[in-house]
Design a protein around this motif. Structure first.
Motif, PDB file in Angstrom:
ATOM      1  N   VAL A 185     -17.903 -30.185 126.483  1.00  0.00           N
ATOM      2  CA  VAL A 185     -18.133 -28.590 126.623  1.00  0.00           C
ATOM      3  C   VAL A 185     -18.844 -28.190 126.003  1.00  0.00           C
ATOM      4  CG1 VAL A 185     -16.391 -26.610 125.986  1.00  0.00           C
ATOM      5  CG2 VAL A 185     -15.658 -28.688 127.750  1.00  0.00           C
ATOM      6  N   ASN A 186     -18.739 -29.024 124.294  1.00  0.00           N
ATOM      7  CA  ASN A 186     -19.578 -28.905 123.340  1.00  0.00           C
ATOM      8  C   ASN A 186     -20.888 -29.180 123.832  1.00  0.00           C
ATOM      9  OD1 ASN A 186     -21.540 -29.572 120.747  1.00  0.00           O
ATOM     10  ND2 ASN A 186     -20.273 -28.482 119.779  1.00  0.00           N
ATOM     11  N   GLU A 187     -21.602 -29.450 124.576  1.00  0.00           N
ATOM     12  CA  GLU A 187     -22.981 -29.428 124.389  1.00  0.00           C
ATOM     13  C   GLU A 187     -23.487 -28.307 126.078  1.00  0.00           C
ATOM     14  OE1 GLU A 187     -25.454 -31.232 124.056  1.00  0.00           O
ATOM     15  OE2 GLU A 187     -24.325 -31.941 122.280  1.00  0.00           O
ATOM     16  N   LEU A 188     -22.429 -28.608 126.763  1.00  0.00           N
ATOM     17  CA  LEU A 188     -22.367 -26.870 127.489  1.00  0.00           C
ATOM     18  C   LEU A 188     -22.498 -25.344 126.793  1.00  0.00           C
ATOM     19  CD1 LEU A 188     -19.527 -27.519 130.550  1.00  0.00           C
ATOM     20  CD2 LEU A 188     -22.217 -27.750 130.127  1.00  0.00           C
ATOM     21  N   ALA A 189     -22.088 -25.763 126.109  1.00  0.00           N
ATOM     22  CA  ALA A 189     -21.859 -24.262 125.320  1.00  0.00           C
ATOM     23  C   ALA A 189     -23.124 -24.231 124.154  1.00  0.00           C
ATOM     24  CB  ALA A 189     -20.760 -24.456 124.442  1.00  0.00           C
ATOM     25  N   TRP A 190     -24.270 -25.410 123.751  1.00  0.00           N
ATOM     26  CA  TRP A 190     -25.324 -25.226 123.617  1.00  0.00           C
ATOM     27  C   TRP A 190     -25.913 -23.930 124.668  1.00  0.00           C
ATOM     28  CZ3 TRP A 190     -28.231 -25.917 119.062  1.00  0.00           C
ATOM     29  CH2 TRP A 190     -27.800 -26.571 118.261  1.00  0.00           C
ATOM     30  N   ARG A 191     -25.731 -24.740 125.617  1.00  0.00           N
ATOM     31  CA  ARG A 191     -26.765 -23.727 127.208  1.00  0.00           C
ATOM     32  C   ARG A 191     -26.055 -22.174 126.823  1.00  0.00           C
ATOM     33  NH1 ARG A 191     -29.577 -25.917 131.149  1.00  0.00           N
ATOM     34  NH2 ARG A 191     -29.732 -27.615 130.322  1.00  0.00           N
ATOM     35  N   ASP A 192     -24.748 -22.349 126.755  1.00  0.00           N
ATOM     36  CA  ASP A 192     -24.781 -20.727 126.316  1.00  0.00           C
ATOM     37  C   ASP A 192     -24.843 -20.168 125.885  1.00  0.00           C
ATOM     38  OD1 ASP A 192     -22.417 -18.617 127.745  1.00  0.00           O
ATOM     39  OD2 ASP A 192     -21.238 -19.124 125.660  1.00  0.00           O
ATOM     40  N   TYR A 193     -24.776 -20.772 124.206  1.00  0.00           N
ATOM     41  CA  TYR A 193     -25.665 -20.231 123.286  1.00  0.00           C
ATOM     42  C   TYR A 193     -27.153 -19.836 123.219  1.00  0.00           C
ATOM     43  CZ  TYR A 193     -27.321 -20.608 118.904  1.00  0.00           C
ATOM     44  OH  TYR A 193     -28.553 -20.621 117.624  1.00  0.00           O
ATOM     45  N   TYR A 194     -28.184 -20.757 123.911  1.00  0.00           N
ATOM     46  CA  TYR A 194     -29.393 -20.815 123.898  1.00  0.00           C
ATOM     47  C   TYR A 194     -29.694 -19.754 124.814  1.00  0.00           C
ATOM     48  CZ  TYR A 194     -30.675 -24.838 121.559  1.00  0.00           C
ATOM     49  OH  TYR A 194     -30.724 -26.053 120.413  1.00  0.00           O
ATOM     50  N   ARG A 195     -28.810 -19.384 125.970  1.00  0.00           N
ATOM     51  CA  ARG A 195     -28.974 -18.020 126.446  1.00  0.00           C
ATOM     52  C   ARG A 195     -29.099 -16.947 125.982  1.00  0.00           C
ATOM     53  NH1 ARG A 195     -25.619 -20.178 132.959  1.00  0.00           N
ATOM     54  NH2 ARG A 195     -27.530 -22.077 133.200  1.00  0.00           N
ATOM     55  N   ARG A 196     -28.010 -16.989 124.726  1.00  0.00           N
ATOM     56  CA  ARG A 196     -27.747 -16.057 124.239  1.00  0.00           C
ATOM     57  C   ARG A 196     -28.607 -15.672 123.458  1.00  0.00           C
ATOM     58  NH1 ARG A 196     -21.549 -14.340 123.884  1.00  0.00           N
ATOM     59  NH2 ARG A 196     -20.686 -15.529 125.657  1.00  0.00           N
ATOM     60  N   VAL A 197     -28.976 -16.234 122.471  1.00  0.00           N
ATOM     61  CA  VAL A 197     -29.788 -15.748 122.117  1.00  0.00           C
ATOM     62  C   VAL A 197     -31.309 -15.708 122.685  1.00  0.00           C
ATOM     63  CG1 VAL A 197     -31.794 -16.986 120.294  1.00  0.00           C
ATOM     64  CG2 VAL A 197     -29.336 -17.812 120.321  1.00  0.00           C
ATOM     65  N   ARG A 225     -22.475  -8.502 119.977  1.00  0.00           N
ATOM     66  CA  ARG A 225     -22.802  -8.814 118.047  1.00  0.00           C
ATOM     67  C   ARG A 225     -22.193  -9.296 117.448  1.00  0.00           C
ATOM     68  NH1 ARG A 225     -25.830  -4.309 117.999  1.00  0.00           N
ATOM     69  NH2 ARG A 225     -25.535  -2.149 119.150  1.00  0.00           N
ATOM     70  N   ILE A 226     -22.120 -10.927 117.811  1.00  0.00           N
ATOM     71  CA  ILE A 226     -21.845 -12.482 116.899  1.00  0.00           C
ATOM     72  C   ILE A 226     -22.920 -12.777 116.055  1.00  0.00           C
ATOM     73  CG2 ILE A 226     -20.045 -12.698 117.782  1.00  0.00           C
ATOM     74  CD1 ILE A 226     -21.724 -15.312 119.272  1.00  0.00           C
ATOM     75  N   ASP A 227     -22.697 -13.630 115.287  1.00  0.00           N
ATOM     76  CA  ASP A 227     -23.962 -13.701 114.781  1.00  0.00           C
ATOM     77  C   ASP A 227     -24.717 -15.122 116.262  1.00  0.00           C
ATOM     78  OD1 ASP A 227     -26.343 -14.883 113.075  1.00  0.00           O
ATOM     79  OD2 ASP A 227     -24.837 -15.505 111.279  1.00  0.00           O
ATOM     80  N   LEU A 228     -25.872 -15.432 116.076  1.00  0.00           N
ATOM     81  CA  LEU A 228     -26.835 -16.659 116.494  1.00  0.00           C
ATOM     82  C   LEU A 228     -27.296 -16.760 115.828  1.00  0.00           C
ATOM     83  CD1 LEU A 228     -26.708 -14.452 120.006  1.00  0.00           C
ATOM     84  CD2 LEU A 228     -25.098 -16.494 119.322  1.00  0.00           C
ATOM     85  N   LYS A 229     -27.550 -16.959 114.958  1.00  0.00           N
ATOM     86  CA  LYS A 229     -28.749 -17.583 113.988  1.00  0.00           C
ATOM     87  C   LYS A 229     -28.979 -18.915 114.357  1.00  0.00           C
ATOM     88  CE  LYS A 229     -30.606 -17.007 109.200  1.00  0.00           C
ATOM     89  NZ  LYS A 229     -32.250 -17.683 109.962  1.00  0.00           N
TER      90      LYS A 229
END
Lengths: 263, 154
Positions: free
Chosen positions: A100-112, B126-130
């Protein structure tokens, strides 16, 4: 005529049609992966996912990785759906933590990516290598893209990238680190090269991971040594070069002194 | 635009939704709208700009093979999707939301009504994505739930 066929008698028939329609793509690389596209293949892989084994062995080249990334990239599987499937396989959610943590990286990168858009091609931060962006070459070296460096890990991984459109995460990180830090090439050149060949290539996960390796999206550059390489490669690669030397040999301090002389 | 044109729509299938299940999902979300067709366009500009190799195109084509009813074209995405919609008697286009700048630009030009996919995790705006660690600090207490549980709490 802009409409493409979709009534193929066989995989070979489909491949021949696309090779004819897109000669420029075949000129980039004419290989076709054994990885099949489509929901059926994705569901079969998802059925085989073992979240516990994944958490325990995923860093090893022969570990229980999911190989779901091309399907996640193209929405053949949704992120939430894949998480749900992983949770359904364990009696306690903590046993699916790493997956789930690795799937979260993908979600994170999409948000960035949603925040920065096309700036995903710009350095997010300066390099933390003692070098300036101008110190890095703009283009990929021919010996790397031709798999002719003489190093078994580098050349073997490049060939695998071309032939399969997939690399294990350890190979991706280490190949990226070799390109950026050992060969001193801008991460953008490496990222664009990967996008050409990866079945799962997308500017979010791909570019931001290259930036993470480069140190333009992290506190420090990602590097490795031969001992670390051998730990994860399961005997498939030694990191040796023709003639017996290795650019990866030595303690971390020695390697840093060689590749980051101004740090 | 007449009312009939508003009641009908086509689905623009892009490269982040290559499963038949998204067509059903978008169809359900676009309630009171008759979906009259679906089209995918191999984007010539994207293929050239990213120098996509043959294996990626084959992979996508194989995904599309398992999506019966989707017309497959190549060319300029905006031009082809607009022409497809027009040929189906509508100007309304629906699709799955994406964070890709390329897809967003094309969607904007097409006037697409975006449908969001089920949330992987619900986070404050608006969470911090840094750094991933900051995102994970917020996400980890919310992400180990099924989509059904997340939707119930939303």
């Amino acid at each position: 005529m802009p409409t493409l066929r979709r009534d193929f008698e066989s995989r070979d028939d489909l491949i021949a049609h696309y090779r004819e329609q897109f000669p420029e793509a075949a000129a980039v690389s004419d290989w076709v992966s054994d990885t099949r596209g489509g929901r059926d293949a994705a569901e079969a892989l998802l059925d085989n996912v073992d979240p516990v084994e994944y958490g325990r062995t995923r860093n090893h080249l022969s570990g229980a990785v999911t190989r779901l990334s091309p399907y996640l990239r193209h929405g053949v599987l949704g992120l939430a759906e894949t998480r749900d499937a992983a949770l359904a396989k364990v009696d306690d959610p903590s046993r699916a933590y790493k997956l789930v943590n690795e799937l979260a990286w993908r979600d994170y990168y999409r948000r960035v990516l949603a925040e920065i858009g096309d700036a995903v091609w710009d350095d997010r931060e300066p390099y933390k290598t003692g070098l300036d962006a101008e110190d890095y070459a703009d283009d990929m070296p021919d010996d790397v893209t031709n798999a002719e460096t003489g190093n078994d890990f580098v050349d073997g991984s490049v060939r695998e990238l071309y032939e399969t459109g997939y690399l294990h995460n350890q190979q991706r990180m280490k190949l990226a680190a070799y390109v950026v830090h050992w060969r001193r090439v801008r991460w953008q050149a490496g990222a664009a090269w990967f996008l050409s060949h990866l079945l799962d290539g997308d500017v979010a996960s791909n570019n931001l991971s290259w930036q993470w390796v480069a140190s333009t999206f992290s506190h420090q550059p990602y590097i490795f040594n031969q001992e670390n390489l051998r730990q994860w490669m399961g005997g498939r690669f030694t990191g040796d070069s023709v003639g017996g030397g290795s650019p990866f040999r030595g303690e971390y301090d020695e390697i840093k002194a060689r590749i980051f002389p101004r740090a | 635009m007449n009312e009939n044109a508003r009641d009908k729509a086509v689905i623009w299938v892009h490269d982040e939704m290559l499963s038949l299940s998204w067509l059903g999902y978008v169809r359900r979300a676009a309630e009171r709208t008759e979906i009259v067709g679906a089209v995918f366009v191999f984007d010539d500009t994207w293929v050239a700009d990213e120098r996509l190799s043959l294996k990626r195109l084959v992979f996508m084509a194989e995904c599309l093979e398992q999506m019966p009813g989707v017309e497959v074209r190549r060319g300029d995405v905006v031009q082809e999707v607009s022409a497809f919609a027009e040929a189906h008697g509508t100007t309304r286009i629906v699709s799955l939301a994406s964070t890709s700048p390329r897809l967003r630009r094309q969607g904007e030009q097409l006037g697409v009504d975006w449908v969001c996919e089920p949330p992987f995790v619900e986070l404050p705006a608006r969470i911090d994505l840094k750094r991933f660690s900051r995102y994970w600090g917020k996400a980890k207490s919310r992400v180990f739930r099924t989509t059904e549980e997340i939707m119930e709490q939303a």
